[in-house]
Scaffold this motif. Structure first.
Motif, PDB file in Angstrom:
ATOM      1  N   ASP A   8      19.021  -5.810 -10.078  1.00  0.00           N
ATOM      2  CA  ASP A   8      20.282  -6.382  -9.586  1.00  0.00           C
ATOM      3  C   ASP A   8      20.619  -5.852  -8.193  1.00  0.00           C
ATOM      4  OD1 ASP A   8      20.707  -7.949 -11.832  1.00  0.00           O
ATOM      5  OD2 ASP A   8      22.007  -6.483 -12.810  1.00  0.00           O
ATOM      6  N   GLY A   9      20.392  -4.567  -7.978  1.00  0.00           N
ATOM      7  CA  GLY A   9      20.646  -3.975  -6.670  1.00  0.00           C
ATOM      8  C   GLY A   9      19.749  -4.589  -5.608  1.00  0.00           C
ATOM      9  N   PHE A  10      18.488  -4.827  -5.962  1.00  0.00           N
ATOM     10  CA  PHE A  10      17.561  -5.475  -5.029  1.00  0.00           C
ATOM     11  C   PHE A  10      18.074  -6.868  -4.676  1.00  0.00           C
ATOM     12  CE2 PHE A  10      13.573  -8.077  -4.557  1.00  0.00           C
ATOM     13  CZ  PHE A  10      13.316  -7.696  -3.260  1.00  0.00           C
ATOM     14  N   ASP A  11      18.471  -7.621  -5.685  1.00  0.00           N
ATOM     15  CA  ASP A  11      19.022  -8.957  -5.461  1.00  0.00           C
ATOM     16  C   ASP A  11      20.239  -8.878  -4.536  1.00  0.00           C
ATOM     17  OD1 ASP A  11      19.219 -11.810  -5.937  1.00  0.00           O
ATOM     18  OD2 ASP A  11      20.841 -11.383  -7.340  1.00  0.00           O
ATOM     19  N   ASP A  12      21.116  -7.926  -4.791  1.00  0.00           N
ATOM     20  CA  ASP A  12      22.349  -7.791  -4.005  1.00  0.00           C
ATOM     21  C   ASP A  12      22.089  -7.554  -2.523  1.00  0.00           C
ATOM     22  OD1 ASP A  12      23.865  -8.180  -6.277  1.00  0.00           O
ATOM     23  OD2 ASP A  12      24.366  -6.057  -6.543  1.00  0.00           O
ATOM     24  N   ILE A  13      21.122  -6.680  -2.184  1.00  0.00           N
ATOM     25  CA  ILE A  13      20.910  -6.376  -0.764  1.00  0.00           C
ATOM     26  C   ILE A  13      20.324  -7.557  -0.001  1.00  0.00           C
ATOM     27  CG2 ILE A  13      20.681  -3.892  -1.124  1.00  0.00           C
ATOM     28  CD1 ILE A  13      17.613  -4.349  -0.474  1.00  0.00           C
ATOM     29  N   MET A  59      17.318  -1.174   4.302  1.00  0.00           N
ATOM     30  CA  MET A  59      18.599  -0.460   4.299  1.00  0.00           C
ATOM     31  C   MET A  59      18.512   0.876   5.026  1.00  0.00           C
ATOM     32  SD  MET A  59      19.471  -1.134   0.306  1.00  0.00           S
ATOM     33  CE  MET A  59      20.598   0.211   0.334  1.00  0.00           C
ATOM     34  N   LYS A  60      17.800   0.897   6.126  1.00  0.00           N
ATOM     35  CA  LYS A  60      17.571   2.140   6.870  1.00  0.00           C
ATOM     36  C   LYS A  60      18.831   2.947   7.131  1.00  0.00           C
ATOM     37  CE  LYS A  60      14.202   0.386   9.660  1.00  0.00           C
ATOM     38  NZ  LYS A  60      13.527  -0.037  10.750  1.00  0.00           N
ATOM     39  N   ASP A  61      19.899   2.275   7.482  1.00  0.00           N
ATOM     40  CA  ASP A  61      21.113   2.972   7.906  1.00  0.00           C
ATOM     41  C   ASP A  61      22.127   3.174   6.789  1.00  0.00           C
ATOM     42  OD1 ASP A  61      20.052   3.022  10.484  1.00  0.00           O
ATOM     43  OD2 ASP A  61      20.850   1.037  10.922  1.00  0.00           O
ATOM     44  N   GLU A  62      21.750   2.866   5.561  1.00  0.00           N
ATOM     45  CA  GLU A  62      22.667   3.023   4.425  1.00  0.00           C
ATOM     46  C   GLU A  62      22.493   4.401   3.803  1.00  0.00           C
ATOM     47  OE1 GLU A  62      24.978   0.797   3.608  1.00  0.00           O
ATOM     48  OE2 GLU A  62      24.275  -0.538   5.193  1.00  0.00           O
ATOM     49  N   ASP A  63      23.529   4.866   3.108  1.00  0.00           N
ATOM     50  CA  ASP A  63      23.438   6.181   2.462  1.00  0.00           C
ATOM     51  C   ASP A  63      23.197   6.070   0.962  1.00  0.00           C
ATOM     52  OD1 ASP A  63      25.889   5.225   1.750  1.00  0.00           O
ATOM     53  OD2 ASP A  63      27.035   6.958   2.440  1.00  0.00           O
ATOM     54  N   TRP A  64      22.753   4.903   0.505  1.00  0.00           N
ATOM     55  CA  TRP A  64      22.373   4.726  -0.895  1.00  0.00           C
ATOM     56  C   TRP A  64      21.067   3.942  -0.924  1.00  0.00           C
ATOM     57  CZ3 TRP A  64      22.228  -0.231  -3.197  1.00  0.00           C
ATOM     58  CH2 TRP A  64      22.764  -1.260  -2.429  1.00  0.00           C
ATOM     59  N   TYR A  87      11.281   0.225  -4.987  1.00  0.00           N
ATOM     60  CA  TYR A  87      12.685   0.422  -4.612  1.00  0.00           C
ATOM     61  C   TYR A  87      12.798   1.334  -3.377  1.00  0.00           C
ATOM     62  CZ  TYR A  87      14.146  -1.576  -9.133  1.00  0.00           C
ATOM     63  OH  TYR A  87      14.371  -2.398 -10.206  1.00  0.00           O
ATOM     64  N   GLU A  88      11.975   2.388  -3.331  1.00  0.00           N
ATOM     65  CA  GLU A  88      11.965   3.276  -2.156  1.00  0.00           C
ATOM     66  C   GLU A  88      11.572   2.495  -0.898  1.00  0.00           C
ATOM     67  OE1 GLU A  88      12.455   6.667  -1.466  1.00  0.00           O
ATOM     68  OE2 GLU A  88      13.395   6.818  -3.446  1.00  0.00           O
ATOM     69  N   GLU A  89      10.527   1.689  -1.028  1.00  0.00           N
ATOM     70  CA  GLU A  89      10.031   0.912   0.113  1.00  0.00           C
ATOM     71  C   GLU A  89      11.097  -0.050   0.622  1.00  0.00           C
ATOM     72  OE1 GLU A  89       7.013  -0.899   2.794  1.00  0.00           O
ATOM     73  OE2 GLU A  89       7.414   1.097   2.009  1.00  0.00           O
ATOM     74  N   SER A  92       0.827  -1.211   0.000  1.00  0.00           N
ATOM     75  CA  SER A  92       0.000   0.000   0.000  1.00  0.00           C
ATOM     76  C   SER A  92       0.861   1.261   0.000  1.00  0.00           C
ATOM     77  CB  SER A  92      -0.961   0.009   1.187  1.00  0.00           C
ATOM     78  OG  SER A  92      -0.260   0.183   2.396  1.00  0.00           O
ATOM     79  N   HIS A  93       2.169   1.116   0.205  1.00  0.00           N
ATOM     80  CA  HIS A  93       3.079   2.266   0.225  1.00  0.00           C
ATOM     81  C   HIS A  93       3.598   2.646  -1.158  1.00  0.00           C
ATOM     82  CE1 HIS A  93       4.288   1.475   4.704  1.00  0.00           C
ATOM     83  NE2 HIS A  93       3.037   1.851   4.562  1.00  0.00           N
ATOM     84  N   PHE A  94       3.313   1.834  -2.196  1.00  0.00           N
ATOM     85  CA  PHE A  94       3.839   2.126  -3.534  1.00  0.00           C
ATOM     86  C   PHE A  94       2.917   1.565  -4.604  1.00  0.00           C
ATOM     87  CE2 PHE A  94       5.625  -1.851  -2.046  1.00  0.00           C
ATOM     88  CZ  PHE A  94       5.465  -2.697  -3.129  1.00  0.00           C
TER      89      PHE A  94
END
Length: 130
Positions: free
Chosen positions: A47-52, A36-41, A28-30, A19-21
């Motif tokens: 691919d980035g989603f898979d990586d995290i 990744m709350k504490d990350e600066d990116w 991606y924002e969600e 419901s947030h997107f």
């Protein structure tokens, strides 16, 4: 949204709320906010989603997943591929055209299905759709 970190295995629990997107950039924002709350990116690609997800162990609950299935379904996927084809490089236009053709022919995956496949490919994650 990470809780349950006190058990023996230090497994986490996270909630993705559909419901947030209503589009991929909102997804991606969600997940950036949730995982990744504490990350600066922030996550900005599949691919980035898979990586995290390699750094996550525990349960991911996807609330309002039926809404997300619609939001990230055929039409959103078609536009996603068409935009990549228009952009051209660095994308493999032939491969993306094939994926678009498969989608239109009913044999390709939607963005939602791709995201589910990515989540399920991580054996350290228990996915629950709600």
């Amino acid at each position: 949204m990470e809780s349950n970190t006190s058990n023996k295995n230090n497994k986490k629990s996270a909630v993705i709320d559909g419901s947030h997107f209503s589009d991929l950039s909102g997804f991606y924002e969600e997940v950036s906010e949730v995982l990744m709350k504490d990350e600066d990116w922030k996550v900005g690609t599949l691919d980035g989603f898979d990586d995290i997800l390699y750094g996550f162990e525990g349960e991911i609950i996807w609330k309002e997943s039926e809404k997300s299935k619609q939001d990230l379904g055929f039409e959103a996927t078609k536009v996603f591929y068409e935009n990549k084809i228009k952009q051209g490089k660095p994308f493999n236009v032939e491969l993306i055209q094939q994926k678009l053709d498969d989608l239109i022919n009913g044999t390709g995956q939607t963005i939602f299905e791709i995201l589910i496949e990515i989540l399920e490919s991580h054996k350290n994650i228990n996915l629950t759709l709600k």
